[in-house]
Scaffold this active site. Structure first.
Site, mmCIF file in Angstrom:
data_model
loop_
_atom_site.group_PDB
_atom_site.id
_atom_site.type_symbol
_atom_site.label_atom_id
_atom_site.label_comp_id
_atom_site.label_asym_id
_atom_site.label_seq_id
_atom_site.Cartn_x
_atom_site.Cartn_y
_atom_site.Cartn_z
ATOM 1 N N ASP A 28 -11.016 -10.471 12.208
ATOM 2 C CA ASP A 28 -12.140 -10.390 11.293
ATOM 3 C C ASP A 28 -13.303 -9.734 12.041
ATOM 4 O O ASP A 28 -13.276 -9.623 13.272
ATOM 5 C CB ASP A 28 -12.508 -11.794 10.811
ATOM 6 C CG ASP A 28 -13.652 -11.773 9.837
ATOM 7 O OD1 ASP A 28 -13.633 -10.921 8.937
ATOM 8 O OD2 ASP A 28 -14.581 -12.581 9.985
ATOM 9 N N ARG A 48 -28.271 1.619 14.824
ATOM 10 C CA ARG A 48 -28.285 1.943 13.397
ATOM 11 C C ARG A 48 -29.576 2.672 13.070
ATOM 12 O O ARG A 48 -30.657 2.172 13.347
ATOM 13 C CB ARG A 48 -28.172 0.673 12.581
ATOM 14 C CG ARG A 48 -26.881 -0.065 12.886
ATOM 15 C CD ARG A 48 -26.571 -1.060 11.812
ATOM 16 N NE ARG A 48 -26.730 -0.425 10.537
ATOM 17 C CZ ARG A 48 -27.169 -1.049 9.460
ATOM 18 N NH1 ARG A 48 -27.476 -2.310 9.520
ATOM 19 N NH2 ARG A 48 -27.284 -0.432 8.319
ATOM 20 N N ARG A 54 -13.215 -4.372 2.608
ATOM 21 C CA ARG A 54 -13.253 -4.914 1.252
ATOM 22 C C ARG A 54 -11.918 -5.521 0.860
ATOM 23 O O ARG A 54 -11.430 -5.350 -0.248
ATOM 24 C CB ARG A 54 -13.653 -3.838 0.245
ATOM 25 C CG ARG A 54 -14.873 -3.044 0.606
ATOM 26 C CD ARG A 54 -16.097 -3.898 0.766
ATOM 27 N NE ARG A 54 -16.603 -4.394 -0.510
ATOM 28 C CZ ARG A 54 -17.530 -5.349 -0.614
ATOM 29 N NH1 ARG A 54 -18.019 -5.906 0.468
ATOM 30 N NH2 ARG A 54 -17.940 -5.735 -1.789
#
Length: 1352
Positions: A449, A664, A902
């Site tokens: 994960d 980012r 997703r």
């Protein structure tokens, strides 16, 4: 993990809610589980059967009438109780079920058969207790182990089932336990309460009945999703209406009735309606509180239970408990069968020899026929079973008993390892399963994960670029690796707080730059001023005040509730630099700018989505001018700039520099709007806002028109921290030939950027997305299915990575008969989702259409050829489906990394299952949330990451770690050691068993095939118990080929376990051959020397011969174990000494005169060892046997190792050369990648509408101020059938294109930079030449943190 896709859909659909008489169109909005039906025709077909779940509030008589058929006439209540049982056993099922599981091992069945044979006196050659007692011990040990694990599950279930909750009983809410909740109950929840079942949110104390929940116990992420009640009548507009004694509760449940779909596993999807007073109100996933969520920032809320217990969505996704067994266990099972068959063949051959020998004996000695009452055939039959019992020691029971202790010991080592102890949370590593240790040394695929497992959920404002000048921290914290995002243990030197002048400054923000602070306070540069103003205005953050009693920060403190963690970091940075966001209303924003309060009138908010990748706010300044403030991804901001000058090119180089640090990035821009232009635009905006059709497209076109001719202000860089050591761990695992796949519920852009941050992805990789996957699979199908002939491999000879999402996975693996219809209808998306930027192709539609036509063409050609019959359960159809699955898995397995975005919990488990099915490899799944439980249960090894929240993964795991980085030591050290120890133990045990027991067969040729044992009975009983046990037990517990540090330095050593090099059929055959050769030398050398000898010093008597052979076998085995043991300690020397002492002591006892006098039949070997060992020449015979068994084997090993080393070196050089060589890809043409900027993707659409409508605005600043905590609301994105490519072509600087020319071809126009381009970068006001070429792609990472608000 990630924010549910359907929640944003809930907001959009509420704008056009159908009336009570309108027909609802049911649509699967979010990612669906495998095999789900996502198209309209199937929903119509199943409408009558699926939407039959009717629940009436607080009316158990009505709800209890629904029954479901179980078997024949047996029915039970349709609605399950809220009791959870995750344990495998109960009091009644433990014994039979555990025995059934244990006797699935063929070895246990084999031992049981031998015990039954030993109980028959006519054929028994050994007493039955020699196997019965060890078998009972083995079964007991394993049963106790399983019982202890299951007791832990029972305790966990008891804690959960006995949690308190308020349930409406009569006209008041009373405290009850979770297990007492029934479907239809009205439940009252308070702040920090855990949701006990799946509820329909009815009301709350928050404005507009909002309820904020935290999903950490579900997915390990601390978020605040806003859930929303359906359109409520005025009677229940507020939670006060549900208080006891109110008229609305006089009727049971207030007359509410919910009709919805049957319980299913789709976490992001729900369809139903609420009936009240003859009216119907639609329900979707935005109205549901899922079991396991925690209520945050909400004083009180009320819900109606619709799913309870195992019907809840989270329990539907948990999966079943699988019986996990290791590869060695399966191999031993097959070996036992093979050995048993061999024993049967050998016993039959020896019985046939007995038949022939007895017939010959009786012919010559007819006078002894009276001693044999049975016929020759019966005697041979008895001899067959006698030999089967005698040779049963070839599968030693002691080996399986000792293996259990070895597994337990290696598990204890894991628990004791201080290097895997996480001191901040006082969490050691824990082996919850003791039978999978050796499997840790054979892992080839890790399914991880992302959020909470690879990342820390911490966003930090690191750098910014204003007017081409880069500002970093004045006192940066040293880090081992800039990509790691980890703070050094040693803090920077103490400095005076530079923000003392700002009473609103947040002390948690660590970013500070002295020159930037001076420029802000000087207030001379308009770009600096507008830069921070954009951050303070252009957002959807909510603000509240709370009184702080802490001495350092007295007075009113601001608490921000943000839609995403990076949004909060940006607003907090502006706050510290003097541009403080104070409050907002539906049409205004209040700022404190350098101590002066300013109110900006909000004229329009242009919300973001995954297509726009930007957000804009149109405001009127206090002086009256109108400004547009925009922030978004650099890929879209640069396309809308008015001009590109020196500042823009310098900013672009800064963005590239930020990308090398995997920060980012986000670009900020603004422009002034003329009054007449605004008035004309506002008129058209109002007209577009009331359109009934194509409203979203019209609005977006207006937004596009306004967001032109922007002036660039600068860029920000935010760091998304990985967990400690993640980068080094993944790099080390990749060197050990372990592939890491990331399976996450997050968006594709976020997951891809994290993949770059932890170096799963690299710049020289070809990243395959949906288009390329379809292209490759088309070629594969054409070569192997349509053209026929020999099967061809996938055309992949280069470094690649695979990036897919759950929807594409669904579409790829649907059955042939549904594929074309499903994919074509999946592109009928909402108008908002179907609109795209001008000039962009309809990627979603074309990809779906292309994939659909591919499968349709395949199906038509197969049917036309008669290969696929029309009936749906065709065998050929199933074969085609398997071939498609195999092709996909083969493609994915060829990739260096795979990222699945997703995906639902069931899809995670499906991917693991497919890899196990078609690759036949050992898989490991690691996660920290409840949505990882199914994956953890499905994988061969499940690892739960323990933390402060989300312990469901831990409770269902085999091993527990506090950090992902500990996985490196768990596999490369403990896993490899355990595998090596178990393999060496089994090989030694098989060798010593063959070496000592095969002489029984050779002895049969000299005893008339009478199944007479050669050895003393007590030697047979104690050989595996005392004489040779300690040495092999030492190998299983303490053996090391290299140290732990060396194992981590040389991860290539791990490959041996993946290839089963240490224990396979060839190794077993070698052990068998070695043991057989040893038995031949010991038996026949002794027999040859003892021939034609007689007298008291002779070896020709039976007992002396047996003693010499037994001693030769024992010493040969001992020397062999000494030679192959690499890790010598005092314990090993003690084991050798004790083994020989046990033999001397026990032999003296069993051959003593006293025992012979009292039990002559049981102790017949009187002083046999003493007589043999007292003769020097017999000692020389034993020494000769040991030398002949040891020296040739030792010489062979030395020669083999000398010849093997150069070959290994050549293989390593070959592998390295293959890795360096990257072949061109003629069949895959990729576009030039833009910088990896994905800040805009970290939001979800809909918050701007909620702000302008006043839905999420509190009515007063003091309401529920005591409940405030930091909020972070996760984003969402449209759930189209296919996501467009992450990278978009854009104009790059000359330097950028020159450095990255390999990414794609560039037009001549793009290669011409303006004359004023500077080749240097400005850092803190000084010109600095870039030391390293910045990447063409700036890495933007977003991790879900914080809390979530539930929109009602």
């Amino acid at each position: 993990m990630g924010d549910p896709t359907g929640r944003r859909e809930a907001q959009r659909r509420r704008q056009n809610k159908p009336g009570p008489s309108e027909k609802y169109e049911l649509r699967a909005d979010g990612p669906t589980s495998m095999g789900s039906l996502a198209y309209r025709e199937d929903l119509e077909e199943e409408k009558n059967s699926e939407f039959t779940w009717e629940v009436q509030a607080n009316n158990q008589a009505y709800n209890s009438q629904f029954k479901e058929k179980v078997f024949l006439c047996w029915q039970r209540k349709k609605y399950k109780k809220n009791v959870i049982h995750t344990a495998k056993y109960n009091v009644f099922s433990f014994l039979p079920l555990n025995l059934y599981e244990q006797f699935r091992r063929f070895s246990n069945l084999y031992f049981l058969l031998i015990i039954l044979l030993q109980s028959i006196p006519e054929i028994s050659t050994l007493p039955s207790f020699t196997l019965l007692v060890p078998l009972i011990c083995l079964l007991t040990i394993r049963a106790i182990r399983d019982l202890v694990d299951d007791i832990g599950r029972h305790k966990s279930d008891k804690i959960v089932n006995n949690r308190p909750c308020q349930i409406l009983t009569g006209k008041s809410f009373l405290w009850r336990k979770w297990k007492n909740i029934r479907v239809g109950d009205l439940v009252c929840l308070h702040k920090d309460s855990i949701v006990p079942a799946d509820l329909v949110l009815l009301a709350s104390t928050e404005p507009s009945s909002l309820c904020y929940v935290e999903t950490a116990d579900i997915d390990g992420i601390k978020e605040g999703f806003p859930e929303e009640v359906c359109v409520q009548p005025q009677e229940i507009a507020h939670a006060k209406a549900l208080r006891p004694g109110m008229p609305i509760l006089e009727h049971p449940g207030g007359g509410w009735k919910v009709v919805c779909e049957e319980p299913n596993s789709r976490m992001h999807h729900f369809v139903g309606c609420l009936e009240w007073k003859g009216k119907k109100y639609p329900l979707d996933i935005g109205n549901i509180l899922l079991r396991g969520c925690k209520v945050r920032n909400t004083d009180t809320c009320y819900g109606l239970v619709i799913y309870a217990g195992f019907d809840t969505k989270i329990m539907k996704n948990c999966g079943k408990i699988h019986l996990k067994r290791t590869k060695i266990d399966h191999l031993m099972n097959r070996l036992v069968i093979l050995i048993f068959v061999s024993m049967v063949v050998v016993s039959m051959a020896l019985a046939f020899g007995f038949w022939h020998k007895v017939k010959e004996f009786k012919a010559h000695h007819y006078y002894v026929s009276a001693m044999h009452p049975h016929s020759v055939a019966v005697e041979a039959f008895f001899i067959f079973w006698g030999y089967l019992i005698l040779l049963s020691v070839l599968v030693p029971m002691a080996m399986f008993v000792m293996a259990e202790f070895i597994y337990l010991g290696n598990s204890v080592y894991i628990n004791w390892d201080q290097h895997m102890y996480y001191e901040p949370q006082d969490l050691p590593a824990k082996a919850r399963s003791t039978s999978l240790n050796d499997l840790l040394g054979q892992v080839e695929y890790i399914f991880s994960d992302k959020t909470g497992t690879l990342t820390q959920n911490i966003m930090t404002f690191k750098k910014c670029c204003i007017n081409g000048v880069v500002y970093a921290e004045s006192f940066p914290r040293p880090r081992g690796d800039p990509r790691q995002g980890l703070a050094c243990a040693s803090p920077p030197p103490p400095q005076e707080n530079p923000f003392l002048w700002n009473k609103f400054a947040d002390g948690k923000l660590l970013f500070c730059n002295t020159q930037l602070l001076q420029a802000v306070r000087a207030n001379q540069d308009w770009r600096v001023r507008e830069f921070w103003r954009v951050l303070a205005i252009c957002h959807t953050v909510m603000v509240q005040e709370m009184n702080s009693e802490c001495p350092p920060n007295p007075g009113d403190q601001l608490v921000y509730q943000a839609a995403s963690p990076d949004e909060e970091a940006l607003v907090t940075a502006a706050r510290n630099f003097g541009y403080v966001f104070l409050a907002r209303t539906q049409d205004s924003i209040t700022l404190m700018e350098l101590g002066e309060e300013c109110v900006y009138q909000v004229l329009a908010m242009m919300d973001f989505n995954s297509i726009r990748k930007r957000m804009s706010v149109l405001v009127r300044k206090p002086e009256g001018s109108i400004y547009l403030y925009t922030k978004g991804a650099d890929t879209v901001i640069y396309e809308r700039l008015k001009k590109k000058g020196e500042t823009e090119w310098a900013t672009e180089e800064a963005l590239a520099s930020f990308a090398t640090e995997t920060l980012r990035t986000l670009c900020l821009a603004c422009k002034e709007v003329e009054e007449d232009v605004y008035k004309e635009w506002r008129q058209r905006h109002q007209e577009a806002s009331i359109l009934l059709q194509n409203r979203a497209q019209a609005l977006h076109e207006l937004y596009e028109e306004m967001e032109q001719s922007l002036q660039l202000l600068g860029a920000t860089a935010i760091e998304d921290r990985l967990q400690d050591g993640v980068l080094e761990t993944i790099k080390c695992l990749k060197q050990g030939n372990i592939k890491v796949w990331v399976l996450t519920g997050d968006k594709q852009e976020t997951a891809v950027n994290v993949g770059f941050a932890c170096e799963l992805l690299s710049e020289n990789m070809i990243i395959l997305e949906e288009k390329e996957i379809v292209r490759i699979l088309e070629v594969y199908w054409e070569n192997n299915n349509l053209q026929g002939g020999k099967k061809k491999e996938l055309p992949l000879q280069f470094k690649m990575a695979l990036v897919i999402n759950g929807e594409f996975l669904d579409q790829l693996l649907l059955s042939l008969r549904k594929e074309p219809r499903a994919l074509v209808q999946n592109v009928n998306v909402d108008p908002l989702e179907s609109w795209q930027e001008p000039g962009e192709e309809r990627v979603d539609f074309l990809q779906a259409r292309r994939l659909s036509l591919m499968w349709r063409t395949l199906g038509i050609q197969l049917r036309s050829s008669g290969l696929i019959p029309q009936h749906k359960d065709s065998k050929t159809l199933r074969i085609a489906e398997k071939q498609r699955e195999r092709a996909f898995v083969e493609l994915a397995s060829r990739c260096q990394a795979v990222i699945c975005c997703r995906v639902t919990p069931k899809q995670k488990a499906l991917i693991v299952t497919l890899v196990k099915k078609y690759q036949n490899v050992v898989t490991l799944a690691i996660g920290d949330g409840a949505n990882d439980v199914n994956m953890i249960k499905t994988a061969d090894i499940g690892v739960g990451v323990a933390g402060q929240e989300g312990m469901q993964a831990v409770q269902n795991s085999d091993y527990v770690l506090a950090q992902f980085c500990f996985l490196r030591r768990l596999l490369l050290v403990h896993g490899r050691w355990s595998y090596m120890r178990v393999c060496k133990f089994l090989r030694c045990f098989l060798y010593k068993t063959l070496a000592s027991m095969m002489v029984q067969i050779w002895f049969s040729f000299y005893n008339g095939f009478t199944a007479q044992p050669l050895y003393e009975g007590w030697f047979l009983a104690l050989f595996n118990l005392l004489y040779s046990t300690l040495l092999v037990l030492y190998i299983g517990l303490f053996e090391q080929d290299v140290s732990a540090e060396r194992s981590l330095e040389l991860p290539e050593l791990y490959i041996a376990g993946q290839k089963d090099e240490l224990f396979n059929y060839w190794v077993v055959l070698q052990a068998f051959a070695h043991g057989t050769a040893t038995s031949l030398v010991n038996f026949f050398m002794t027999l040859w020397i003892s021939q034609d000898s007689a007298g008291p010093v002779s070896l020709s008597d039976y007992q002396s011969f047996a003693v010499v052979v037994a001693l030769s076998s024992l010493l040969s085995i001992t020397v062999e174990i000494i030679l192959i043991t690499k890790y010598w300690t005092i314990l090993f020397l003690l084991a050798i000494f004790l083994s020989l002492c046990f033999y001397v002591v026990m032999t003296s006892l069993t051959q003593s005169l006293w025992l012979f006098k009292h039990f002559p039949k049981n102790f017949p070997f009187l002083y046999a060892d003493l007589n043999v060992l007292s003769q020097p020449h017999i000692m020389l015979v034993i020494l000769l046997n040991v030398s002949l068994n040891t020296l040739p084997v030792l010489a062979f090993r030395v020669i083999y190792q000398a010849l093997k080393k150069p070959q290994r070196k050549e293989e390593v050089e070959k592998v390295i050369s293959e890795e360096i060589t990257v072949e061109p890809v003629p069949c895959i043409r990729r576009e030039s990648r833009a910088r990896r900027s994905s800040y805009a993707f970290s939001h979800r659409e809909g918050y701007a509408d909620l702000i302008t409508q006043g839905t999420i605005l509190r009515r007063s600043a003091g309401v529920n101020s005591d409940m405030l905590v930091d909020h972070t609301v996760p984003p969402d994105e449209p759930s189209g059938s296919m996501k467009e490519s992450l990278w978009y072509p854009r104009k790059m600087s000359f330097l950028g294109r020159k450095r990255h020319s390999h990414h794609g071809k560039v037009s001549s126009e793009d290669m011409q930079p303006p004359s004023e381009v500077s080749s240097s970068l400005t850092m803190d006001g000084q010109a600095v030449c870039p030391s390293s070429p910045p990447s063409q792609q700036s890495l933007a990472i977003w991790i879900f943190t914080g809390e979530v608000a539930i929109f009602s």
